[in-house]
Scaffold this motif. Structure first.
Motif, short mmCIF file in Angstrom:
data_model
loop_
_atom_site.label_atom_id
_atom_site.label_comp_id
_atom_site.label_asym_id
_atom_site.label_seq_id
_atom_site.Cartn_x
_atom_site.Cartn_y
_atom_site.Cartn_z
N HIS A 134 -4.11 -7.27 10.32
CA HIS A 134 -3.09 -6.35 10.85
C HIS A 134 -3.51 -4.91 10.56
O HIS A 134 -4.64 -4.66 10.17
CB HIS A 134 -1.72 -6.68 10.27
N ARG A 272 -5.71 -11.64 3.61
CA ARG A 272 -5.21 -10.53 4.42
C ARG A 272 -6.27 -9.47 4.58
O ARG A 272 -7.01 -9.16 3.63
CB ARG A 272 -3.98 -9.92 3.73
N GLU A 274 -6.14 -5.57 6.20
CA GLU A 274 -5.39 -4.51 6.86
C GLU A 274 -6.36 -3.41 7.25
O GLU A 274 -7.05 -2.85 6.38
CB GLU A 274 -4.28 -3.95 5.96
N GLU B 39 5.48 -7.09 13.13
CA GLU B 39 5.44 -6.29 11.91
C GLU B 39 6.54 -6.76 10.94
O GLU B 39 6.32 -6.79 9.73
CB GLU B 39 5.61 -4.81 12.23
N ASP B 46 2.77 -7.31 3.31
CA ASP B 46 2.23 -5.97 3.57
C ASP B 46 2.47 -5.09 2.37
O ASP B 46 3.35 -4.22 2.37
CB ASP B 46 2.91 -5.41 4.83
N GLY B 55 3.59 2.80 2.38
CA GLY B 55 3.82 1.48 1.80
C GLY B 55 4.76 1.49 0.61
O GLY B 55 5.23 0.44 0.18
#
Lengths: 440, 180
Positions: A134, A272, A274, B39, B46, B55
């Motif tokens: 992502h 993951r 990013e 998202e 995330d 973030g």
């Protein structure tokens, strides 16, 4: 004597450097050279006393063990193990170092590949594991292990080295340790998996993206920022190591493999990625793997494991039992590409001879080098020095320390005074054949 | 329109069509087996905190609030005053780090956001990723206070943390700029 140092071949045509280093092809079927060698001492064993009578060993006439589903090595090899820094699994990191002095060849057995874990070893169920891509991509996507297993796979033999491997050699005095303690945080394996560029191209990379932040599914979610350029170049999501599934200490069910880049970036248990414009400045990149320089500044984003070599045999703990022929053997590698040349010295760097490189010589992989040596029983200092195809050469200790510094007092052998050490290692052989670590 | 010109146009269109087809065929060769995710659905994973504060969650804390949490959850490894123990010291340490040791947040770390990111993802090591944001902010503030970077009642939140400037930030040299 000076004349001998200048041209050792005058005395014996197969000598290529001082203190008995022989031509690299002296024993490789080169008839004329071998004939010369036999005349000059290599054939010394022919003059020994008669051999012992031949007898059968214990158990020679007994039915053997059952064939096992997963075979293991001989019980006589049980001392060939990694050394552990955290055997009781205390709440801190743990290291396992590869016993290079007891191994040969260019790949490391899976059970002996070095490992560092920062939050213990997780046992991850692959049916629960996913990879999320992502950030600066056209569409975030999540992949199951079953989905990833259907992608085209490639294999690459490559070394993996901790950025802190050889760190005890930043000590101002040579620590009396063996090659496992000094250089055991590097190994080499065949890695098989999916090229990361395939997944990134599918994801549709936003042109603003310059980094990818890789994160593991271990308890601490270890994260590192990796230049996207590396991700698009030769980065791989690896599932197999030397043909079998990666073991938990190497990142089961999958890890990032970045050929030639410091081990910590090769994120294990990868879950993951990013894509971002900038680095995250995570703990390990902004603190741990930023080597301090003598002027008080520090390098940032070092990443590359530069050209390096060390002799694995003879080395401390492997005592030469008698004068005569011995094969010097070692490992060379470079994160930039192929090894092109390894030179070996037996006189502390006064004279050098070119070592034989064992095929295949692959980019960013271990290259095994060998050098025939006729030890005369006198003190010797063995060194190796490697060159890579970019033209980079392994630095001398003097030039390396001048640039990168050293401690003011000897550190613990388990400490990491700095990172990315790639200078020359020196082994001193005394008249008893014992080998110890020296600076020369 | 002459036949000649017509042929050129057809050929040109054919070229475009052929390119488009081959492009489609190429795209189809990539497995495309990733499932799209929104998202909102990926938000739980995330967790990266960027140096500009991207973030950082809602919440805040001060060193005063962080001190008792530190005693309860951190001191067993890092020492009662952050002087170190089984785990690293977390105080300011020496004026400068050297190869003999002594890297600290005060004398080495470039960005304060890294403190929040690492506490949240990695601490305490027996139960990482469990501290609520308020506690992470409070512990971040306490550790910055131990490093003599902020005062004990300075509020750390998503706006103030990226503004905390660590002294050593500009003291780094990128080793291989051409590789980034």
């Amino acid at each position: 004597m000076a004349k001998k140092r200048d041209d050792p071949s005058i005395e014996n045509p197969e000598n290529v450097a001082g203190n008995g280093l022989l031509h690299r092809r002296a024993l490789l079927g080169q008839g004329a050279l071998f004939a010369g060698a036999a005349a000059t001492g290599l054939g010394a064993s022919l003059t020994r006393a008669a051999a012992e009578p031949l007898v059968d060993g214990a158990g020679a006439n007994q039915w053997g063990r059952v064939i096992a589903p997963y075979q293991t090595r001989s019980p006589f090899e049980s001392d060939v193990v990694r050394t552990l820094t955290n055997p009781d699994n205390l709440v801190r990191n743990g290291h396992a170092r590869t016993p290079h002095h007891m191994l040969k060849g260019m790949t490391t057995p899976n059970g002996l590949h070095f490992s560092i874990c920062h939050s213990g070893v997780p046992d991850i169920d692959p049916s629960e594991h996913k990879l999320l891509i992502h950030g600066l991509v056209r569409q975030p996507r999540v992949f199951t292990m079953d989905a990833l297993a259907r992608y085209p796979m490639v294999s690459k033999i490559g070394f993996l080295e901790c950025g802190g491997n050889s760190a005890p050699m930043f000590s101002n005095e040579p620590l009396q340790e063996n090659v496992q303690a000094l250089h055991g945080l590097v190994s080499c394996a065949e890695w098989t998996g999916v090229m990361l560029s395939t997944l990134l191209e599918e994801a549709g990379v936003d042109p603003r993206a310059k980094w990818m932040i890789a994160e593991g599914a271990d308890a601490m979610r270890l994260s590192r920022s990796v230049p996207l350029a590396k991700g698009m170049d030769d980065a791989m999501i690896a599932f197999y190591q030397n043909g079998e599934r990666i073991q938990p200490e190497q990142g089961y069910p999958m890890r990032l493999f970045l050929p030639g880049y410091e081990g910590n970036m090769n994120v294990k248990y990868l879950r993951r990625l990013e894509l971002t414009e900038g680095s995250a400045m995570s703990y390990y990149e902004s603190r741990t793997y930023s080597p301090i320089l003598p002027d008080g500044t520090a390098y940032q984003f070092y990443f590359l494991q530069e050209v390096k070599s060390f002799i694995t045999e003879p080395s401390p703990g492997l005592t030469l039992n008698e004068p005569g022929f011995h094969e010097i053997s070692g490992i060379a590698y470079s994160g930039t590409g192929r090894i092109t040349k390894v030179m070996v010295s037996a006189d502390g760097g006064m004279s050098w001879g070119e070592a034989a490189l064992q095929d295949p010589v692959l980019p960013k992989a271990f290259t095994r080098f060998t050098m025939p040596w006729r030890w005369d029983g006198q003190p010797a200092i063995l060194q190796s020095r490697a060159w890579d195809e970019s033209g980079a050469v392994q630095p001398t200790r003097e030039s390396f320390i001048a640039q990168r510094g050293q401690t003011t007092r000897p550190p613990s052998v388990l400490g990491f005074p700095s990172q990315h050490f790639n200078s020359i290692t020196s082994w001193a052989v005394d008249t008893n054949g014992e080998v110890r670590h020296v600076y020369a | 329109m002459s036949m000649h010109r017509f042929a050129i146009i057809i050929g040109f269109l054919g070229g475009i069509l052929g390119f488009a087809l081959s492009g489609a065929a190429f795209a189809a060769e990539s497995p495309n087996l990733g499932e799209p995710i929104s998202e909102a659905d990926l938000a739980p994973w995330d967790i990266n905190i960027m140096p500009d504060g991207t973030g950082l969650p809602v919440g805040s804390g001060t060193a005063t609030e962080g001190a008792p949490i530190f005693v309860q959850k951190c001191a067993i490894c890092h020492g009662a005053q952050g002087e170190g123990g089984e785990a690293r010291a977390l105080n300011a340490g020496p004026p400068a780090a050297t190869l003999d040791g002594g890297k600290s947040i005060a004398n080495f770390w470039p960005y304060a956001t890294t403190v929040f990111d690492f506490i949240r993802r990695a601490m305490p090591p027996t139960a990482p990723n469990t501290l609520p944001a308020e506690e992470v902010y409070a512990l971040t503030a306490y550790v910055l206070y131990l490093n003599e970077i902020i005062g004990e009642n300075d509020v750390i939140d998503k706006d103030t943390l990226p503004e905390v400037r660590l002294p050593n930030r500009d003291n780094f040299i990128i080793r291989f700029p051409e590789r980034i």
